[in-house]
Design an enzyme around this catalytic site. Structure first.
Site, PDB file in Angstrom:
ATOM      1  CE1 TYR A   2      -5.951  -7.271 -21.199  1.00 42.96           C
ATOM      2  CE2 TYR A   2      -5.193  -5.018 -20.811  1.00 42.96           C
ATOM      3  CZ  TYR A   2      -4.921  -6.345 -21.122  1.00 42.96           C
ATOM      4  OH  TYR A   2      -3.610  -6.742 -21.360  1.00 42.96           O
TER       5      TYR A   2
ATOM      6  CE1 TYR B  93      -3.792   2.726  -2.894  1.00 40.46           C
ATOM      7  CE2 TYR B  93      -5.069   4.648  -2.245  1.00 40.46           C
ATOM      8  CZ  TYR B  93      -4.947   3.279  -2.383  1.00 40.46           C
ATOM      9  OH  TYR B  93      -5.988   2.458  -2.010  1.00 40.46           O
TER      10      TYR B  93
ATOM     11  CG  ASN C  62       3.947  -9.004  -2.334  1.00 38.80           C
ATOM     12  OD1 ASN C  62       3.049  -8.549  -1.623  1.00 38.80           O
ATOM     13  ND2 ASN C  62       4.767  -8.238  -3.022  1.00 38.80           N
TER      14      ASN C  62
ATOM     15  N   GLY D  71      -4.286  -9.345   3.191  1.00 35.94           N
ATOM     16  CA  GLY D  71      -4.469  -7.981   3.649  1.00 35.94           C
ATOM     17  C   GLY D  71      -5.739  -7.812   4.459  1.00 35.94           C
TER      18      GLY D  71
ATOM     19  CG  ASP E  24       5.860  -9.131  -6.520  1.00 34.09           C
ATOM     20  OD1 ASP E  24       4.984  -8.531  -7.189  1.00 34.09           O
ATOM     21  OD2 ASP E  24       6.870  -8.551  -6.087  1.00 34.09           O
TER      22      ASP E  24
ATOM     23  CE  LYS F  24      -5.760   0.855  -5.383  1.00 41.28           C
ATOM     24  NZ  LYS F  24      -6.019  -0.594  -5.517  1.00 41.28           N
TER      25      LYS F  24
ATOM     26  CB  THR G 131       0.799  -4.021   3.206  1.00 42.34           C
ATOM     27  OG1 THR G 131      -0.081  -4.445   2.160  1.00 42.34           O
ATOM     28  CG2 THR G 131       1.743  -2.956   2.661  1.00 42.34           C
TER      29      THR G 131
ATOM     30  CB  ALA H  53      -9.667  -2.956  -4.861  1.00 40.72           C
TER      31      ALA H  53
END
Length: 311
Positions: A161, A147, A34, A12, A58, A151, A37, A116
């Site tokens: 975690y 989206y 994958n 990307g 993927d 995120k 994009t 990210a």
């Protein structure tokens, strides 16, 4: 011993520049993507580098990483509204399933993971500029929610975690970045305006063009990400340029560096499109000694040169 960094979304825009950065810093890089994009052209120049390995994976499906990993940078995700509005379910799956898989790899390897995140977690903000302490103003059922919420979930499960499985996490909330390797058809303002100028096509401005954005050149973004990963700070950090421009102001700058006969066509503003965007980077300045240093004119000239080469 050379350390190995695993980078998702390696083909990307930002991911490919991260590959360059870590190779230049002496790391082995395992890139995975994958190609939803990302494009192979973004990493073709790395094929001959013996410290770079690429696997087409993927991360929402079953896969295995057999080698020892020292750091993870999780950048897999559609990031342009044009992409995540076309791939809403994939966007949510990579933010949820994909993120958890990367956190499990981090736990298995006892390594630091940087995920990210994005300024979009602030939604259409009621606070300006946006600090990391701001919880946001997000419409979770709107079209952009796929989206934004992917995120926000990415952040939440990363800290779950961290708290319950002791995974060492870093969270970069990345504001608008630009530069070479953004796709011509990305749909965001800078690649759209520059390529419309190059081809003498009408400029498309959504809304009245007075909505604001902050634009950070990709090398500055990557430098901030690198410094955050190497720090010991586990809480979210805004990575972006605090210089704020309206879309019409941005267009004026682009028209100066790339004169064209293009006219401005105004279109309806998409639902929940943020009216203002400006990061407060006090934490990045203080803790990382980071601030962007590429001016908008310098960055746009470099970006223009790139698009002229590929068109």
């Amino acid at each position: 011993m050379i350390k190995t960094v695993l980078i998702t979304g390696a083909a990307g825009f930002i991911g490919s520049h991260l590959c360059d950065k870590f190779l230049s810093e002496g790391f082995n890089v395992l890139g995975i993507d994958n190609f939803d994009t990302g494009t192979i052209e973004n990493i073709n120049h790395l094929k001959s580098n013996s410290n770079f390995e690429f696997q087409e994976i993927d991360i929402t499906k079953e896969f295995k990483i057999s080698k020892k990993i020292d750091y993870i940078l999780h950048f897999a995700s559609p990031a342009s509204p044009m992409d995540y509005l076309k791939m809403p379910i994939k966007t949510m799956r990579v933010g949820s399933i994909g993120t958890e898989k990367m956190l499990k790899i981090s736990k298995k390897n006892n390594c630091t993971i940087l995920v990210a995140s994005t300024s979009e977690i602030y939604g259409d903000p009621l606070e300006h500029p946006q600090k990391e302490s701001y919880y946001g103003n997000v419409n979770c059922i709107g079209p952009r929610g796929v989206y934004d919420e992917a995120k926000r979930y990415l952040e939440a499960i990363s800290y779950a975690y961290n708290r319950f499985k002791k995974v060492d996490v870093r969270v970069a909330r990345i504001f608008n970045s630009y530069g070479p390797r953004m796709r011509v058809t990305d749909g965001r303002a800078i690649p759209t305006f520059i390529n419309q100028a190059i081809n003498n096509k009408n400029f498309t401005v959504f809304g009245n063009g007075k909505q604001t954005r902050s634009f950070c050149y990709v090398s500055d973004t990557v430098d901030g990400i690198y410094k955050l990963l190497m720090s010991s700070y586990i809480y979210p950090v805004n990575i972006g340029n605090p210089n704020e421009y309206s879309l019409l102001d941005l267009l004026k700058i682009i028209k100066k560096i790339c004169p064209s006969s293009s006219k401005i066509i105004f279109k309806n503003l998409p639902e929940n499109d943020p009216k203002m965007r400006k990061p407060d980077i006090s934490i990045a300045k203080k803790l990382l000694n980071w601030t962007p240093n590429t001016s908008i004119n310098e960055g746009l000239h470099k970006t223009l040169d790139y698009y002229k080469q590929i068109t």
